[in-house]
Scaffold this active site. Structure first.
Site, mmCIF file in Angstrom:
data_model
loop_
_atom_site.group_PDB
_atom_site.id
_atom_site.type_symbol
_atom_site.label_atom_id
_atom_site.label_comp_id
_atom_site.label_asym_id
_atom_site.label_seq_id
_atom_site.Cartn_x
_atom_site.Cartn_y
_atom_site.Cartn_z
ATOM 1 N N ASP A 86 0.831 -1.214 0.000
ATOM 2 C CA ASP A 86 0.000 0.000 0.000
ATOM 3 C C ASP A 86 0.860 1.256 0.000
ATOM 4 O O ASP A 86 2.034 1.236 0.373
ATOM 5 C CB ASP A 86 -0.947 0.024 1.213
ATOM 6 C CG ASP A 86 -0.221 0.116 2.549
ATOM 7 O OD1 ASP A 86 0.779 -0.603 2.729
ATOM 8 O OD2 ASP A 86 -0.652 0.910 3.409
ATOM 9 N N GLU A 181 0.068 -1.209 5.655
ATOM 10 C CA GLU A 181 1.100 -0.793 6.609
ATOM 11 C C GLU A 181 0.942 0.677 6.956
ATOM 12 O O GLU A 181 1.109 1.078 8.098
ATOM 13 C CB GLU A 181 2.496 -1.032 6.012
ATOM 14 C CG GLU A 181 3.639 -0.891 7.008
ATOM 15 C CD GLU A 181 4.252 0.501 7.085
ATOM 16 O OE1 GLU A 181 5.097 0.716 7.946
ATOM 17 O OE2 GLU A 181 3.868 1.399 6.307
#
Ligand SMILES: [Zn+2]
Length: 416
Positions: A86, A181
């Site tokens: 991400d 994350e």
């Protein structure tokens, strides 16, 4: 001699960053955004094409894969390499247009899609070490996503190299790509049993050669002020406004020390991050950070004392003070397993770089993984100016990160 193909890693990285994988802190789903799976599916597919048979993405968007051992030794620990797919919610990740600047000349780079975005070696001296090298930027409207697709590309390129060079001896190698994350939920749905690794490395760090084996320890603290409510027209000598009491507490906090804006290196701090309330009741949320876990308690006691002294001046007002643990300094765990960081340092040296050991003034998935049973320091990928439109990465740095991964696999085999 480990020779990582620079063109291949640059091409790979530029392909990955064009896939929008922004995570969303407001979402309650896992992963927080479905689009992250677009990259994860592709990674699982590419790992399969390399001959890594068990590569697959699960329902939460985690990619797990195993490069089976080819060493005759039976006691080689199982090592995991991990990156997050991400990108940060702080800056757009839609329609990323990566630009490869070949043979960077040291001059300013004006990003074409927003000419106010200028990358200069004056503001970013690390650029100077890349003169004559290839670097990659975004085009001005978005972040680049080197955080952490440079790590993803390094792991993929290392896997490619290991699969094509069977003379490199290694134990079982696990590959892990995680979602979310950047919104602090990268390990929320991670299946440690399925992963089945002994030690890990996140590829999520900055300058070439850097090795991070220490993070903050972190708590959250909440102060709730209960005021005394009365009809404002008839409130004389009765009403205590919780908002005003809370404001006084904020005002009493030091600004020249003990605050993020006044601390650096190994200094800890207390930092209000959210304030809400009505006249009757107000809440202030804080984050508390220090490298020494024991010292967190001292910061919290100091904060509580400041608040209590203020609240005590108001007859009838009361306060609650609530502390919750967030994450802990990974050094605690890594000190119990000194080989993990030591081998990483050796691998970086074998890749021809100087090792710089650093402490992260924040947390990483590695801190959470370390306390979940997978001691896990963080290795450089070269990413710079992360979470911004000026984000950039050097191709050579990414290749060196991939090379470091290959050396690490060999070192663990040699030492077993
Ligand atoms: Zn990252």
């Amino acid at each position: 001699m480990i020779e990582i193909n620079k063109e291949a890693i640059a091409e790979r990285f530029m392909r990955y960053v064009q896939i929008d994988t922004q995570s969303n802190p407001q979402s309650n789903s896992y992963p927080s955004t479905e689009k992250q799976k677009n990259l994860s599916v592709l990674l699982a597919e590419e790992l399969k094409q390399l001959g890594i048979e068990d590569a697959a993405m699960d329902e939460f968007g985690y990619v797990y894969a195993t490069i089976p051992a080819n060493s005759q030794k039976k006691n080689v620990p199982i090592i995991c390499f991990c990156s997050h797919v991400d990108t940060a919610p702080d800056c757009s990740g839609t329609n990323v247009r990566p630009i490869l600047h070949k043979n960077y000349d040291g001059e300013e780079i004006t990003l074409p899609d927003d000419t106010t975005q200028i990358l200069s070696a004056v503001a970013h001296p690390y650029l100077r070490t890349h003169i004559g090298e290839d670097i990659i930027t975004a085009s001005g409207k978005t972040l680049l996503g080197a955080d952490d697709k440079s790590g993803v590309a390094a792991i993929m390129q290392a896997a490619d190299f290991i699969m094509k060079n069977p003379s490199i001896l290694h134990g079982d190698i696990k590959i892990l790509f995680t979602p979310d994350e950047e919104v602090g939920r990268g390990t929320a749905k991670l299946n440690m049993k399925k992963l089945g690794a002994n030690f890990g490395y996140t590829l999520d760090g900055g300058e070439a050669g850097s090795l991070e084996d220490e993070t903050f320890s972190a708590d959250a603290a909440t102060i709730i002020i209960n005021g005394v409510i009365a009809h404002p027209g008839y409130a004389k000598n009765k009403l205590v406004n919780a908002l005003k009491v809370a404001g006084e507490i904020l005002h009493a906090l030091p600004t020249s020390e003990w605050a993020p804006e006044a601390t650096e290196k190994k200094e800890g701090f207390v930092h209000p991050i959210r304030f809400e309330g009505i006249a009757e009741r107000a809440t202030i949320e804080f984050i508390v950070r220090d490298f020494e876990t024991d010292v967190l308690k001292k910061h919290e006691d100091r904060l509580q004392k400041i608040a209590e002294e203020i609240v005590d001046h108001y007859l009838g007002a009361s306060m609650e003070f609530i502390v919750t643990e967030q994450y802990r300094n990974m050094k605690q765990i890594l000190d119990e397993n000194p080989d993990v960081a030591a081998y990483a340092a050796q691998a970086i040296t074998r890749a021809g770089l100087d090792v710089t050991t650093e402490s992260i003034r924040g947390g990483t998935d590695g801190s959470r993984l370390s306390f979940m049973g997978l001691p896990c320091p963080n290795i450089f990928t070269g990413m710079q100016c992360i979470h911004s439109k000026l984000e950039w990465v050097g191709v050579k740095d990414m290749a060196k990160a991939a090379e470091t991964i290959v050396h690490l696999c060999m070192i663990w085999e040699e030492k077993s």
